[in-house]
Enzyme design. Structure first.
Site, PDB file in Angstrom:
ATOM      1  N   GLU A  32       0.855  -1.193   0.000  1.00 44.33           N
ATOM      2  CA  GLU A  32       0.000   0.000   0.000  1.00 44.33           C
ATOM      3  C   GLU A  32       0.888   1.239   0.000  1.00 44.33           C
ATOM      4  OE1 GLU A  32      -2.333   2.864  -0.231  1.00 44.33           O
ATOM      5  OE2 GLU A  32      -3.330   0.911  -0.277  1.00 44.33           O
ATOM      6  N   LYS A  33       0.619   2.162  -0.940  1.00 47.93           N
ATOM      7  CA  LYS A  33       1.477   3.335  -1.090  1.00 47.93           C
ATOM      8  C   LYS A  33       1.148   4.451  -0.098  1.00 47.93           C
ATOM      9  CE  LYS A  33      -1.377   5.458  -4.714  1.00 47.93           C
ATOM     10  NZ  LYS A  33      -1.402   5.959  -6.119  1.00 47.93           N
ATOM     11  N   GLY A  37      -6.845   1.517   4.236  1.00 47.19           N
ATOM     12  CA  GLY A  37      -8.238   1.957   4.181  1.00 47.19           C
ATOM     13  C   GLY A  37      -8.624   2.503   2.830  1.00 47.19           C
ATOM     14  N   GLY A  38      -7.628   2.887   2.017  1.00 46.54           N
ATOM     15  CA  GLY A  38      -7.899   3.320   0.662  1.00 46.54           C
ATOM     16  C   GLY A  38      -8.731   4.585   0.567  1.00 46.54           C
ATOM     17  N   GLY A 112       3.461  -1.010  -5.760  1.00 51.80           N
ATOM     18  CA  GLY A 112       3.734  -2.350  -6.267  1.00 51.80           C
ATOM     19  C   GLY A 112       3.391  -2.493  -7.737  1.00 51.80           C
ATOM     20  N   GLY A 179     -24.336  15.630 -11.122  1.00 52.36           N
ATOM     21  CA  GLY A 179     -25.383  15.443 -10.122  1.00 52.36           C
ATOM     22  C   GLY A 179     -25.545  14.004  -9.698  1.00 52.36           C
ATOM     23  N   VAL A 181     -23.960  10.718  -7.107  1.00 53.36           N
ATOM     24  CA  VAL A 181     -23.911  10.498  -5.662  1.00 53.36           C
ATOM     25  C   VAL A 181     -22.957  11.467  -4.975  1.00 53.36           C
ATOM     26  CG1 VAL A 181     -23.282   8.855  -3.855  1.00 53.36           C
ATOM     27  CG2 VAL A 181     -24.552   8.076  -5.864  1.00 53.36           C
ATOM     28  N   ALA A 314     -17.702   0.391  -1.737  1.00 58.48           N
ATOM     29  CA  ALA A 314     -16.751  -0.215  -0.809  1.00 58.48           C
ATOM     30  C   ALA A 314     -17.199  -1.601  -0.372  1.00 58.48           C
ATOM     31  CB  ALA A 314     -16.564   0.695   0.408  1.00 58.48           C
ATOM     32  N   HIS A 438     -43.063  -0.844  17.558  1.00 62.41           N
ATOM     33  CA  HIS A 438     -43.641   0.509  17.525  1.00 62.41           C
ATOM     34  C   HIS A 438     -43.162   1.277  18.757  1.00 62.41           C
ATOM     35  CE1 HIS A 438     -46.585   3.709  16.941  1.00 62.41           C
ATOM     36  NE2 HIS A 438     -46.889   3.596  18.237  1.00 62.41           N
TER      37      HIS A 438
END
Length: 459
Positions: A32-33, A37-38, A112, A179, A181, A314, A438
């Protein structure tokens, strides 16, 4: 081999795959660079939701008089709000690092690339290089916001979602190009903070992928919140003046704003990985082609997440990661994309699962529908959150629930029950006959199921 599985990318696909692989007894490495968590954790899902939590709190403070509470002239400390966002992200990143140590996953910090079908070359962040040998490789390098230079992107006045999450001041005005998400979520965040918002989209409606009624309602609610929406429009030119940015539409109309946010898609992080050199098949958008087991055309190399161009969410990446690992470890597992909840954290929230009314028409499926408004629900009235509805689509012949669409409070939480109903093939009658507590917001699901057959009690 040094490792059973080596994974390039530590986002929600890669890190989940790594942990599941370790749980199943594999020796695992992750390259991971940046931070684990990306995009989701560092530049997407989590930081935006931290800001949403802040603006939701502000909204409730503004309307506190309705609840008999005096809170005159609330002010926003934007720096503190952004710092809280950063702290939330940092805690979760530390949590993943802890899980890696707990599961004995080796982390290589760097970039990588594939050197062979069993080797990854890592250019480490400290400037050194290292080679990793692995029996199986999973590519999980994700995507980035599309940097449209023709629209004037400079990372300062014309920005993407990445820069929007690093702003130090609330812009006086913000023009959002797109327009979808991301654009609509940022529109709600900054509109609540007092920013003048305009959304421009080339499509006839915002949020084109969701249920038509939901899109129409959100456009109406945006108008009520003074968020200007311009649809069926293209940006012909972007000019930067001394104090503002001006977008010229194809109609000739000019829109000026302090900043412009580009949110018109993402590009796949597949360049520089060595895919072509190894003959790994790619699609027309440079996505990596995979089968239902997440394998590429090279049997011991898998790909997961956004780079597969399936559904860019995700939770889909995580599911793909688990699928890839379980196949590598000798289990038989295939991805099924029919029941994937889609959640949009606007105000109010939007969520859907299964087919939409448009898709039912296109597929020639005869459906019956039931809709229940939150306005008619006791818990929604008590909470002061009454915008929206639950809509259920059921097969006319079998009564099986084919789709559920929600606009309203906690829609993104309520959709979990609907996803289970669709996945298990429940009927609207079965859902209607399931006793719901309820007073809760979940009663709207039960009432919508009753409405499929015209039996809703409270409408």
């Amino acid at each position: 081999m040094a490792y059973n599985i080596a994974i390039i990318g530590g986002g929600p696909g890669g890190y989940v795959a790594a942990i599941r692989a370790a749980q199943l007894g594999a020796k695992v490495a992750v390259v991971e660079k940046a931070d684990l968590g990306g995009t989701c954790l560092n530049w997407g899902c989590i930081p935006t939701k931290a800001l949403v939590a802040g603006t939701e709190t502000l909204h409730m403070v503004k309307k506190s008089e309705e609840f008999g509470i005096s809170a005159d002239n609330p002010t926003v400390n934007f720096a503190a709000m952004m710092e809280r966002k950063n702290q939330v992200v940092q805690r979760l990143v530390k949590g993943i690092n802890y899980l890696f140590k707990k599961n004995k996953i080796v982390l290589y910090e760097g970039i990588g690339m594939l050197a062979s079908v069993n080797r990854i070359e890592v250019m480490k962040n400290d400037g050194t290089a290292e080679k990793i040998e692995a029996e199986n490789i999973i590519i999980a390098t994700g995507s980035e916001p599309a940097l449209i230079t023709s629209l004037g992107y400079d990372g300062d006045r014309v920005i993407t979602s990445n820069e929007a999450l690093s702003l130090t001041e609330i812009p006086r005005s913000l023009l959002i190009i797109g327009g979808g998400v991301i654009g609509c979520e940022f529109a709600c965040i900054f509109a609540e903070l007092g920013c003048d918002i305009t959304i421009v989209d080339v499509m006839p409606a915002i949020l084109p992928g969701i249920e038509e009624e939901a899109s129409k309602l959100m456009q109406s609610l945006f108008k009520r919140r003074k968020i200007k929406v311009i649809t069926s429009a293209k940006i012909a030119e972007v000019r930067k003046d001394s104090g503002s940015v001006t977008a010229v539409l194809d109609s000739g109309e000019e829109l000026a704003a302090e900043k412009v946010l580009i949110s018109i898609g993402r590009t796949f992080n597949t360049e520089g990985l060595g895919l072509r050199e190894l003959g790994i098949e790619q699609g027309p958008k440079n996505e990596i082609t995979v089968n239902s087991r997440m394998q590429t055309n090279i049997p011991n190399i898998y790909a997961i997440g956004d780079i597969t161009n399936k559904i860019q969410l995700a939770h889909v990446a995580s599911a793909q990661g688990i699928t890839a690992v379980e196949n590598i470890m000798g289990r038989q597992k295939e991805m099924n994309y029919d029941v994937v909840p889609n959640c949009i954290f606007t105000a109010p929230e939007i969520a859907g699962v299964g087919i939409t009314s448009r898709q039912a028409r296109e597929q020639g499926i005869n459906i019956s529908s039931g809709k229940f408004p939150f306005m008619a629900l006791g818990k929604a009235q008590a909470s002061g959150k009454t915008d929206g509805f639950v809509k259920i689509l059921a097969d006319v012949k079998t009564d099986r629930i084919l789709g559920v669409h929600i606009v309203g409070p906690h829609a993104t939480d309520l959709i979990a029950e609907a996803a289970l109903a669709v996945r298990l093939g429940a009927t609207s009658e079965q859902l209607a006959e399931t006793i719901h507590a309820h007073p809760t917001l979940a009663e709207a699901m039960m009432e919508a199921a009753e409405a499929v057959h015209g039996k809703s009690i409270h409408t």
